[in-house]
Write a protein that holds these residues in place. Sequence first.
Motif, PDB file in Angstrom:
ATOM      1  N   VAL A 164     -45.461  61.464 -55.501  1.00 14.41           N
ATOM      2  CA  VAL A 164     -46.098  60.676 -54.325  1.00 14.41           C
ATOM      3  C   VAL A 164     -44.827  59.756 -53.807  1.00 14.41           C
ATOM      4  N   THR A 165     -43.407  58.985 -55.380  1.00 15.34           N
ATOM      5  CA  THR A 165     -42.647  58.555 -54.493  1.00 15.34           C
ATOM      6  C   THR A 165     -41.316  58.463 -54.274  1.00 15.34           C
ATOM      7  N   ASP A 166     -41.791  59.584 -54.695  1.00 16.29           N
ATOM      8  CA  ASP A 166     -40.141  60.871 -54.084  1.00 16.29           C
ATOM      9  C   ASP A 166     -40.437  61.227 -52.693  1.00 16.29           C
ATOM     10  N   ARG A 167     -41.585  61.746 -52.308  1.00 15.28           N
ATOM     11  CA  ARG A 167     -41.840  62.299 -50.716  1.00 15.28           C
ATOM     12  C   ARG A 167     -41.748  61.256 -50.142  1.00 15.28           C
ATOM     13  N   VAL A 168     -42.733  59.300 -50.072  1.00 14.73           N
ATOM     14  CA  VAL A 168     -42.505  58.439 -49.914  1.00 14.73           C
ATOM     15  C   VAL A 168     -41.076  57.705 -49.331  1.00 14.73           C
ATOM     16  N   ARG A 169     -40.382  57.505 -50.231  1.00 12.88           N
ATOM     17  CA  ARG A 169     -38.644  57.493 -50.061  1.00 12.88           C
ATOM     18  C   ARG A 169     -37.344  58.736 -49.484  1.00 12.88           C
ATOM     19  N   THR A 170     -38.221  59.716 -49.585  1.00 15.31           N
ATOM     20  CA  THR A 170     -36.928  61.065 -48.967  1.00 15.31           C
ATOM     21  C   THR A 170     -37.282  61.497 -47.650  1.00 15.31           C
ATOM     22  N   VAL A 171     -39.019  61.555 -47.294  1.00 14.37           N
ATOM     23  CA  VAL A 171     -39.613  62.078 -46.306  1.00 14.37           C
ATOM     24  C   VAL A 171     -40.127  60.978 -45.171  1.00 14.37           C
ATOM     25  N   TYR A 172     -40.392  59.982 -45.335  1.00 14.45           N
ATOM     26  CA  TYR A 172     -41.302  59.514 -44.570  1.00 14.45           C
ATOM     27  C   TYR A 172     -40.382  58.075 -44.599  1.00 14.45           C
ATOM     28  N   PRO A 177     -37.539  57.505 -44.380  1.00 15.08           N
ATOM     29  CA  PRO A 177     -36.134  58.317 -42.792  1.00 15.08           C
ATOM     30  C   PRO A 177     -36.143  58.273 -41.962  1.00 15.08           C
ATOM     31  N   LEU A 178     -38.449  58.093 -41.581  1.00 12.86           N
ATOM     32  CA  LEU A 178     -38.632  58.254 -40.232  1.00 12.86           C
ATOM     33  C   LEU A 178     -38.428  56.720 -39.396  1.00 12.86           C
ATOM     34  N   ASP A 179     -38.840  56.580 -37.848  1.00 16.26           N
ATOM     35  CA  ASP A 179     -39.322  55.041 -37.611  1.00 16.26           C
ATOM     36  C   ASP A 179     -40.096  54.054 -38.168  1.00 16.26           C
ATOM     37  N   LEU A 180     -40.104  54.455 -39.508  1.00 17.63           N
ATOM     38  CA  LEU A 180     -41.032  54.209 -40.911  1.00 17.63           C
ATOM     39  C   LEU A 180     -40.745  52.818 -42.095  1.00 17.63           C
ATOM     40  N   VAL A 181     -41.233  52.082 -41.851  1.00 21.83           N
ATOM     41  CA  VAL A 181     -41.451  51.090 -43.188  1.00 21.83           C
ATOM     42  C   VAL A 181     -41.951  51.870 -44.523  1.00 21.83           C
ATOM     43  N   ALA A 182     -41.617  52.729 -45.089  1.00 23.22           N
ATOM     44  CA  ALA A 182     -42.607  53.513 -46.344  1.00 23.22           C
ATOM     45  C   ALA A 182     -41.839  53.178 -47.626  1.00 23.22           C
ATOM     46  N   TYR A 183     -42.590  52.350 -48.630  1.00 21.57           N
ATOM     47  CA  TYR A 183     -42.257  51.940 -49.679  1.00 21.57           C
ATOM     48  C   TYR A 183     -43.431  52.365 -50.924  1.00 21.57           C
ATOM     49  N   VAL A 184     -43.368  52.406 -51.933  1.00 22.13           N
ATOM     50  CA  VAL A 184     -44.565  52.308 -53.179  1.00 22.13           C
ATOM     51  C   VAL A 184     -44.132  50.881 -53.610  1.00 22.13           C
ATOM     52  N   THR A 185     -45.694  50.882 -53.522  1.00 20.61           N
ATOM     53  CA  THR A 185     -45.885  49.407 -54.146  1.00 20.61           C
ATOM     54  C   THR A 185     -47.196  49.376 -55.589  1.00 20.61           C
ATOM     55  N   ALA A 228     -53.006  55.262 -53.817  1.00 19.66           N
ATOM     56  CA  ALA A 228     -53.122  57.197 -54.801  1.00 19.66           C
ATOM     57  C   ALA A 228     -53.925  57.156 -55.615  1.00 19.66           C
ATOM     58  N   HIS A 229     -54.777  57.902 -55.656  1.00 17.77           N
ATOM     59  CA  HIS A 229     -55.500  57.778 -57.296  1.00 17.77           C
ATOM     60  C   HIS A 229     -55.676  59.611 -57.205  1.00 17.77           C
ATOM     61  N   ARG A 260     -46.205  69.583 -56.024  1.00 15.75           N
ATOM     62  CA  ARG A 260     -46.702  68.000 -56.831  1.00 15.75           C
ATOM     63  C   ARG A 260     -46.244  67.678 -55.454  1.00 15.75           C
ATOM     64  N   GLN A 261     -44.947  68.358 -55.480  1.00 16.00           N
ATOM     65  CA  GLN A 261     -44.136  67.387 -54.107  1.00 16.00           C
ATOM     66  C   GLN A 261     -44.601  67.834 -52.247  1.00 16.00           C
ATOM     67  N   ASN A 262     -44.934  69.146 -52.492  1.00 18.38           N
ATOM     68  CA  ASN A 262     -45.908  69.616 -51.202  1.00 18.38           C
ATOM     69  C   ASN A 262     -46.988  69.195 -50.740  1.00 18.38           C
ATOM     70  N   VAL A 263     -47.748  68.683 -52.243  1.00 17.25           N
ATOM     71  CA  VAL A 263     -49.454  67.673 -51.997  1.00 17.25           C
ATOM     72  C   VAL A 263     -48.963  66.445 -51.460  1.00 17.25           C
ATOM     73  N   ALA A 264     -48.451  65.672 -52.462  1.00 13.79           N
ATOM     74  CA  ALA A 264     -47.786  64.429 -51.816  1.00 13.79           C
ATOM     75  C   ALA A 264     -47.809  64.261 -49.960  1.00 13.79           C
ATOM     76  N   CYS A 265     -46.873  64.927 -49.874  1.00 11.16           N
ATOM     77  CA  CYS A 265     -45.968  65.215 -48.244  1.00 11.16           C
ATOM     78  C   CYS A 265     -47.072  64.976 -47.531  1.00 11.16           C
ATOM     79  N   HIS A 266     -48.294  66.325 -47.815  1.00 11.35           N
ATOM     80  CA  HIS A 266     -49.397  66.810 -47.263  1.00 11.35           C
ATOM     81  C   HIS A 266     -50.308  65.405 -46.891  1.00 11.35           C
ATOM     82  N   GLU A 267     -50.757  64.590 -48.517  1.00  9.59           N
ATOM     83  CA  GLU A 267     -51.591  64.182 -48.200  1.00  9.59           C
ATOM     84  C   GLU A 267     -51.486  61.982 -47.826  1.00  9.59           C
TER      85      GLU A 267
END
Length: 220
Positions: free
Chosen positions: A81-89, A91-99, A109-110, A168-175
């Motif tokens: 999940v951390t990886d997809r937030v940082r790698t996929v989301y 870089p878009l016009d979002l400020v996506a981050y984990v906390t 995330a659960h 796992r990265q596929n499912v995380a990217c999807h959700e």
Amino acid sequence: MASAQEIQPDPRARRGRFLARQVVFLIFVTAVLINPAPARASNFGSICDASGCVSVANNVQHAVRESGLLLNDIPGLRAAVTDRVRTVYDPLDLVAYVTTTDPLPDVWAHDDNYGPSANDVVAWVDCDGTNTGTGGTHPNRWCRGQIMRFNSYYYHFSSRVYDDDAQRQNVACHELGHTVGLRHHETVPAVGSCMYRIVGVNQTTILNPHDRAHINAYYN
Ligand SMILES: [Zn+2]
């Protein structure tokens, strides 16, 4: 086209050409109206059905919280999940981050063992009664405090979904996609997007250009 003899065309002929021009104009306008902008065409917008919710986010800040509701049952899922937030989301016009501390995150995330699902829904997103804010109108209904639920039943008692980093990265990217307004691609996996409705083995871990265009068009 006027003929060579037609120096002063009679009024009826002029009226005929004028009407013809109007018809062409109306056809042109209609064609514009029935062709929506490509970025809004197919798989973006809020919806809730039996297998979960798609909501848009209320702003470009997209905080994904990985503690509180814990990601601790499926090994490697938190990292995915951390990886997809940082790698996929991000870089878009979002400020996506984990906390791990934000008390009002956009997304929790659960993972938990929810048992077998009739339609093998291995993960989904809720905007349930624990949300911390909703607003907007469909298809732009937003929800703060969405919950991504990863069903660890399909880790413990099945396979081909949570077995390795790529799955796992596929499912995380999807959700994560559902939490910012992306719906499914129903077509073959060749769409090259993790938003294909089938997740797990042999599926991609990224969004395709169409998905990215939707997100960048909405959040800016
Ligand atoms: Zn989905």
